[in-house]
Design a protein around this motif. Structure first.
Motif, PDB file in Angstrom:
ATOM      1  N   ALA A 154      47.855  -8.110 -14.550  1.00  0.00           N
ATOM      2  CA  ALA A 154      47.775  -6.706 -14.947  1.00  0.00           C
ATOM      3  C   ALA A 154      46.345  -6.165 -14.885  1.00  0.00           C
ATOM      4  N   THR A 155      45.351  -7.024 -14.836  1.00  0.00           N
ATOM      5  CA  THR A 155      43.965  -6.583 -14.730  1.00  0.00           C
ATOM      6  C   THR A 155      43.735  -5.804 -13.440  1.00  0.00           C
ATOM      7  N   GLY A 156      42.801  -4.877 -13.502  1.00  0.00           N
ATOM      8  CA  GLY A 156      42.456  -4.132 -12.296  1.00  0.00           C
ATOM      9  C   GLY A 156      41.718  -4.965 -11.275  1.00  0.00           C
ATOM     10  N   GLU A 157      41.127  -6.079 -11.721  1.00  0.00           N
ATOM     11  CA  GLU A 157      40.463  -7.001 -10.801  1.00  0.00           C
ATOM     12  C   GLU A 157      41.499  -7.883 -10.098  1.00  0.00           C
ATOM     13  N   TYR A 158      41.042  -8.517  -9.007  1.00  0.00           N
ATOM     14  CA  TYR A 158      41.873  -9.540  -8.376  1.00  0.00           C
ATOM     15  C   TYR A 158      41.559 -10.863  -9.080  1.00  0.00           C
ATOM     16  N   LEU A 159      42.571 -11.407  -9.754  1.00  0.00           N
ATOM     17  CA  LEU A 159      42.381 -12.518 -10.675  1.00  0.00           C
ATOM     18  C   LEU A 159      41.677 -13.704 -10.020  1.00  0.00           C
ATOM     19  N   PHE A 160      42.094 -14.041  -8.784  1.00  0.00           N
ATOM     20  CA  PHE A 160      41.497 -15.171  -8.073  1.00  0.00           C
ATOM     21  C   PHE A 160      40.626 -14.703  -6.907  1.00  0.00           C
ATOM     22  N   GLY A 161      40.197 -13.451  -6.955  1.00  0.00           N
ATOM     23  CA  GLY A 161      39.335 -12.906  -5.923  1.00  0.00           C
ATOM     24  C   GLY A 161      40.110 -12.492  -4.679  1.00  0.00           C
TER      25      GLY A 161
ATOM     26  N   GLU B  68      36.610 -18.816  -7.571  1.00  0.00           N
ATOM     27  CA  GLU B  68      37.707 -18.006  -7.042  1.00  0.00           C
ATOM     28  C   GLU B  68      38.071 -16.965  -8.094  1.00  0.00           C
ATOM     29  N   GLY B  69      37.338 -15.870  -8.084  1.00  0.00           N
ATOM     30  CA  GLY B  69      37.569 -14.821  -9.050  1.00  0.00           C
ATOM     31  C   GLY B  69      37.339 -15.314 -10.471  1.00  0.00           C
ATOM     32  N   ILE B  70      38.013 -14.666 -11.422  1.00  0.00           N
ATOM     33  CA  ILE B  70      37.887 -15.070 -12.818  1.00  0.00           C
ATOM     34  C   ILE B  70      38.925 -16.111 -13.200  1.00  0.00           C
ATOM     35  N   GLY B  71      39.826 -16.442 -12.266  1.00  0.00           N
ATOM     36  CA  GLY B  71      40.904 -17.371 -12.571  1.00  0.00           C
ATOM     37  C   GLY B  71      40.560 -18.828 -12.357  1.00  0.00           C
ATOM     38  N   HIS B  72      39.757 -19.125 -11.349  1.00  0.00           N
ATOM     39  CA  HIS B  72      39.319 -20.486 -11.042  1.00  0.00           C
ATOM     40  C   HIS B  72      37.804 -20.477 -10.927  1.00  0.00           C
TER      41      HIS B  72
END
Length: 206
Positions: A15-22, A187-191
């Motif tokens: 749901a974030t406006g960012e791409y979670l894993f870039g 990899e984005g904010i997820g990894h």
């Protein structure tokens, strides 16, 4: 987490406006994309917001990508449009999805470790059925040692890979690469951070 919770869980995460894993492709995929025959029909399994499917389409492949999250797929479609590539996106719960029979030249599975042992076996069986003879699987995931790093991935050890486990799962395939290593990933904010990875390239025997 039970399977019916997966769609809501991932919709919330995406749901974030960012791409979670870039938006950059996975490093393993970028390194090994040359293994794919030009113009291959490729399935990107649980592709999330589209970073890998868009990359594959940019390399001239015919790409189908699935995810359980409609929110992720909306972001993936927007990303593909911005990059001016065509990808066929399908909402799919892989616990129920009907895999196509011998329809694909390649399957890409990057960090698909939402699946516990039973579902993982079903997914691997589905991948085998979907690939044409000689078709290629590119798979990357976390090893059990990832739990000590805590930089991404599932918290339950049964969802993580081991070298022996992958060798058993793909014992009837031609394994072209099986590489376990530790590395820093971003990899984005997820990894993010030092991670225990394992890469597999396996070919379905004709």
């Amino acid at each position: 987490m039970t399977e019916p919770d997966q769609a809501a869980f991932w919709d919330e995460r995406y749901a974030t406006g960012e791409y979670l894993f870039g938006t950059a492709p996975n490093a393993f995929l970028a390194r090994e994309v040359h293994c794919l025959t030009p113009g291959s029909k490729v399935l990107a399994v649980a592709d999330g917001e589209g970073r890998n499917s868009v990359f594959l389409a940019q390399h001239g492949h015919r790409v189908v990508a699935t995810d359980i999250s409609e929110r992720a797929l909306d972001k993936a479609r927007a990303f593909a449009e911005r990059r001016a590539v065509d990808v066929e996106y399908r909402q799919a719960n892989l616990a129920e999805w009907e895999w196509p029979a011998e329809a694909l030249d390649a399957v890409v599975g990057i960090f698909i470790q939402f699946a516990g042992p039973e579902l993982r076996e079903d997914i691997f069986d589905g991948i085998h059925r979907s690939l044409k003879p000689g078709g290629l699987l590119l798979l990357e995931g976390y090893r059990e040692e990832q739990l000590a790093y805590g930089t991404g991935g599932p918290p339950n050890i049964e969802n993580l890979y081991t070298e022996d486990g992958l060798r058993r799962a793909f014992s009837t395939w031609e394994i072209e690469l099986l590489d376990a290593y530790d590395t820093e990933i971003e990899e984005g904010i997820g990894h993010s951070g030092k991670s225990a990875l394992i890469d597999l390239i396996a070919r379905k025997r004709g």
